[in-house]
Scaffold this motif. Structure first.
Motif, PDB file in Angstrom:
ATOM      1  N   THR A 199     -50.202 -19.837   2.439  1.00 55.03           N
ATOM      2  CA  THR A 199     -49.884 -18.435   2.679  1.00 55.03           C
ATOM      3  C   THR A 199     -48.386 -18.253   2.517  1.00 55.03           C
ATOM      4  OG1 THR A 199     -50.108 -16.547   4.196  1.00 55.03           O
ATOM      5  CG2 THR A 199     -49.606 -18.660   5.208  1.00 55.03           C
ATOM      6  N   ARG A 200     -48.000 -17.031   2.243  1.00 56.19           N
ATOM      7  CA  ARG A 200     -46.572 -16.704   2.136  1.00 56.19           C
ATOM      8  C   ARG A 200     -46.313 -15.510   3.035  1.00 56.19           C
ATOM      9  NH1 ARG A 200     -44.694 -17.720  -4.032  1.00 56.19           N
ATOM     10  NH2 ARG A 200     -45.778 -19.700  -4.306  1.00 56.19           N
ATOM     11  N   ARG A 201     -45.507 -15.724   4.049  1.00 56.69           N
ATOM     12  CA  ARG A 201     -45.197 -14.673   5.010  1.00 56.69           C
ATOM     13  C   ARG A 201     -43.720 -14.738   5.360  1.00 56.69           C
ATOM     14  NH1 ARG A 201     -50.209 -13.710   8.712  1.00 56.69           N
ATOM     15  NH2 ARG A 201     -51.835 -14.340   7.286  1.00 56.69           N
ATOM     16  N   LYS A 202     -43.106 -13.569   5.498  1.00 53.35           N
ATOM     17  CA  LYS A 202     -41.713 -13.473   5.957  1.00 53.35           C
ATOM     18  C   LYS A 202     -40.775 -14.321   5.103  1.00 53.35           C
ATOM     19  CE  LYS A 202     -43.677 -13.099  10.577  1.00 53.35           C
ATOM     20  NZ  LYS A 202     -43.848 -13.722  11.885  1.00 53.35           N
ATOM     21  N   GLY A 203     -41.075 -14.452   3.815  1.00 52.88           N
ATOM     22  CA  GLY A 203     -40.212 -15.227   2.933  1.00 52.88           C
ATOM     23  C   GLY A 203     -40.409 -16.731   3.020  1.00 52.88           C
ATOM     24  N   ILE A 224     -43.711 -26.363   5.393  1.00 57.02           N
ATOM     25  CA  ILE A 224     -43.311 -25.006   5.792  1.00 57.02           C
ATOM     26  C   ILE A 224     -41.843 -24.843   5.404  1.00 57.02           C
ATOM     27  CG2 ILE A 224     -43.109 -23.386   7.731  1.00 57.02           C
ATOM     28  CD1 ILE A 224     -45.163 -25.435   9.184  1.00 57.02           C
ATOM     29  N   ALA A 225     -41.578 -23.983   4.425  1.00 60.88           N
ATOM     30  CA  ALA A 225     -40.218 -23.887   3.880  1.00 60.88           C
ATOM     31  C   ALA A 225     -40.026 -22.534   3.211  1.00 60.88           C
ATOM     32  CB  ALA A 225     -40.000 -25.003   2.856  1.00 60.88           C
ATOM     33  N   PRO A 226     -38.755 -22.127   3.033  1.00 64.00           N
ATOM     34  CA  PRO A 226     -38.521 -20.845   2.359  1.00 64.00           C
ATOM     35  C   PRO A 226     -39.187 -20.798   0.980  1.00 64.00           C
ATOM     36  CG  PRO A 226     -36.497 -21.663   3.341  1.00 64.00           C
ATOM     37  CD  PRO A 226     -37.508 -22.764   3.478  1.00 64.00           C
ATOM     38  N   GLU A 227     -39.662 -19.607   0.619  1.00 61.55           N
ATOM     39  CA  GLU A 227     -40.318 -19.433  -0.689  1.00 61.55           C
ATOM     40  C   GLU A 227     -39.399 -19.860  -1.829  1.00 61.55           C
ATOM     41  OE1 GLU A 227     -42.497 -15.848  -1.793  1.00 61.55           O
ATOM     42  OE2 GLU A 227     -42.602 -15.309   0.326  1.00 61.55           O
ATOM     43  N   SER A 228     -38.087 -19.657  -1.620  1.00 69.00           N
ATOM     44  CA  SER A 228     -37.130 -19.944  -2.694  1.00 69.00           C
ATOM     45  C   SER A 228     -37.079 -21.434  -3.047  1.00 69.00           C
ATOM     46  CB  SER A 228     -35.729 -19.476  -2.281  1.00 69.00           C
ATOM     47  OG  SER A 228     -35.351 -20.139  -1.092  1.00 69.00           O
ATOM     48  N   TYR A 229     -37.641 -22.286  -2.197  1.00 65.84           N
ATOM     49  CA  TYR A 229     -37.639 -23.725  -2.469  1.00 65.84           C
ATOM     50  C   TYR A 229     -38.662 -24.111  -3.535  1.00 65.84           C
ATOM     51  CZ  TYR A 229     -34.741 -25.001   1.608  1.00 65.84           C
ATOM     52  OH  TYR A 229     -33.718 -25.166   2.497  1.00 65.84           O
ATOM     53  N   LEU A 231     -43.449 -21.616  11.137  1.00 66.14           N
ATOM     54  CA  LEU A 231     -43.215 -20.624  10.072  1.00 66.14           C
ATOM     55  C   LEU A 231     -42.280 -19.515  10.577  1.00 66.14           C
ATOM     56  CD1 LEU A 231     -45.882 -19.056   7.714  1.00 66.14           C
ATOM     57  CD2 LEU A 231     -44.231 -17.620   8.847  1.00 66.14           C
ATOM     58  N   ASP A 232     -42.582 -18.987  11.771  1.00 64.50           N
ATOM     59  CA  ASP A 232     -41.754 -17.906  12.342  1.00 64.50           C
ATOM     60  C   ASP A 232     -40.302 -18.343  12.489  1.00 64.50           C
ATOM     61  OD1 ASP A 232     -43.860 -16.197  12.552  1.00 64.50           O
ATOM     62  OD2 ASP A 232     -44.210 -16.528  14.702  1.00 64.50           O
ATOM     63  N   HIS A 233     -40.100 -19.575  12.970  1.00 65.52           N
ATOM     64  CA  HIS A 233     -38.737 -20.035  13.250  1.00 65.52           C
ATOM     65  C   HIS A 233     -37.995 -20.434  11.972  1.00 65.52           C
ATOM     66  CE1 HIS A 233     -40.329 -19.821  17.297  1.00 65.52           C
ATOM     67  NE2 HIS A 233     -39.069 -19.813  17.709  1.00 65.52           N
ATOM     68  N   VAL A 234     -38.724 -20.922  10.976  1.00 67.99           N
ATOM     69  CA  VAL A 234     -38.082 -21.178   9.660  1.00 67.99           C
ATOM     70  C   VAL A 234     -37.677 -19.832   9.061  1.00 67.99           C
ATOM     71  CG1 VAL A 234     -38.460 -22.036   7.309  1.00 67.99           C
ATOM     72  CG2 VAL A 234     -39.271 -23.368   9.270  1.00 67.99           C
ATOM     73  N   ALA A 235     -38.549 -18.820   9.207  1.00 66.83           N
ATOM     74  CA  ALA A 235     -38.245 -17.488   8.661  1.00 66.83           C
ATOM     75  C   ALA A 235     -36.987 -16.911   9.303  1.00 66.83           C
ATOM     76  CB  ALA A 235     -39.431 -16.560   8.882  1.00 66.83           C
TER      77      ALA A 235
END
Lengths: 104, 252
Positions: free
Chosen positions: B151-155, B98-103, B29-33
């Protein structure tokens, strides 16, 4: 100090459990909720928002009405842009009120 | 779901300890963000068998700690909400997206459905008709086969979920404490009636199931198989101890 707890399964929603620590009346001070913990299989986005909900319940008199409790939890929800999934501010308020009524 | 033409990474099934599994999800998640890892789909299992509890759950209320200790079952707290899950080493499959929220849709429920649709599609290919139920479950013939948490964190959205392949339901409910309240609105008298396993619906193997899940999750995506990156592995080392710590597991 008294500890009370109560659970409620929201219909078509999630399980809420509240644990309250109550300071009994003393020196003209009314009975007060000194600690509140909300647990269960619900979701809050962002998750840290649960601490804000617990904080707003703390330091309230045990005589607080369900309407005031609902308003306070809903204020926190709006103010911190929280998404509650599987329960509403009213569900939290009614659970806390039921727990307090059993204590009384 | 807006995932067409986007590049994704697939991480094939592997068994890990409970703390490492949760550390992997957070590290990815951190690295995708940060935009340095591709959106990722993982399939994984748990060794030793483990119980994961939701972010908001009380450890003491949800888990029979003495049974876990006797049977060497790990316990971990997730960064996602939802309920307690028994992850049997041989009989359960876990996935993460694990992917950007915009997806995905902004609406939480819509995004659950978008992410879970490939599981329904995979089960359809195996001859099983699954459907969405409640907020975050999948059911077959009215019984739960999959529970999911997001969960949704860091976009970034992290959604992980359990798929019951061939789980000993008696064992599952010997380690989980499920109070009567939880099933009060389900029109069933015993919590064991609430769940079922994929294995009861066909002669396929767990590997068949894993293969089908990989295929279904890949539809419409430019997806390639890659391992965790060096930076992710370093992050997993850093945060793995946090997930294993009593402070985190006992925090509620």
């Amino acid at each position: 100090m008294i500890e009370i707890e109560k659970s409620h399964k929201v219909v078509n929603g999630k399980l809420l459990h509240v644990r309250l620590n109550i300071q009994e009346p003393q020196n003209n001070h009314p009975a007060t909720i000194v600690r509140a913990q909300l647990t269960g299989d619900f979701f809050i986005h962002p998750e840290e928002g649960v601490l804000r909900i617990e904080e707003v319940i703390q330091n309230l008199p045990t005589s607080i009405s369900i309407e005031s409790l609902t308003n306070k939890v809903d204020f926190v929800r709006r103010n911190h842009h929280l998404q509650l999934i599987g329960f509403t501010p009213f569900d939290v308020a009614s659970l806390v009120r039921e727990a307090l009524d059993e204590y009384a | 779901m807006n995932t067409h033409n986007s590049s994704w990474r697939f991480i094939p099934f592997s068994l890990n300890s409970a703390a490492v599994n949760m550390a992997i999800d957070e590290a990815v998640l951190d690295h995708v963000a940060q935009g340095i890892s591709l959106p990722t789909i993982r399939l994984y299992g748990w060794s030793p068998s483990a119980v994961s509890i939701g972010y908001f759950q009380s450890l003491q209320k949800e888990v029979r700690l003495s049974v876990c200790q006797e049977q060497h079952i790990d316990i971990v707290r997730r960064i996602t909400g939802g309920g307690a899950v028994y992850h049997d080493t041989t009989g359960e499959i876990t996935y993460s997206v694990i992917a950007p929220e915009s997806y995905f849709s902004k609406g939480i429920l819509e995004s659950y459905h978008e992410i879970e649709q490939p599981i329904i599609d995979a089960l359809t290919q195996l001859g099983i008709q699954a459907e969405f139920a409640g907020i975050n479950d999948l059911i077959v013939n009215g019984k739960k086969v999959s529970g999911n948490a997001q969960t949704r964190r860091k976009g970034v959205i992290l959604q992980h979920g359990t798929i019951l392949f061939d789980v000993d339901v008696d064992k599952m409910f010997s380690v989980l404490n499920v109070g009567e309240e939880k099933i009060r609105d389900k029109f069933i008298s015993n919590v064991k009636e609430r769940v079922t396993c994929l294995k009861s619906f066909g002669t396929f193997t767990k590997n068949d199931c894993l293969k089908q899940l990989e295929e279904s999750f890949s539809v419409g995506k430019n997806i390639t198989t890659h391992a965790l990156t060096g930076a992710e592995l370093q992050r997993i080392q850093e945060i793995g101890n946090h997930y294993a710590s009593k402070e985190w597991v006992n925090s509620r």
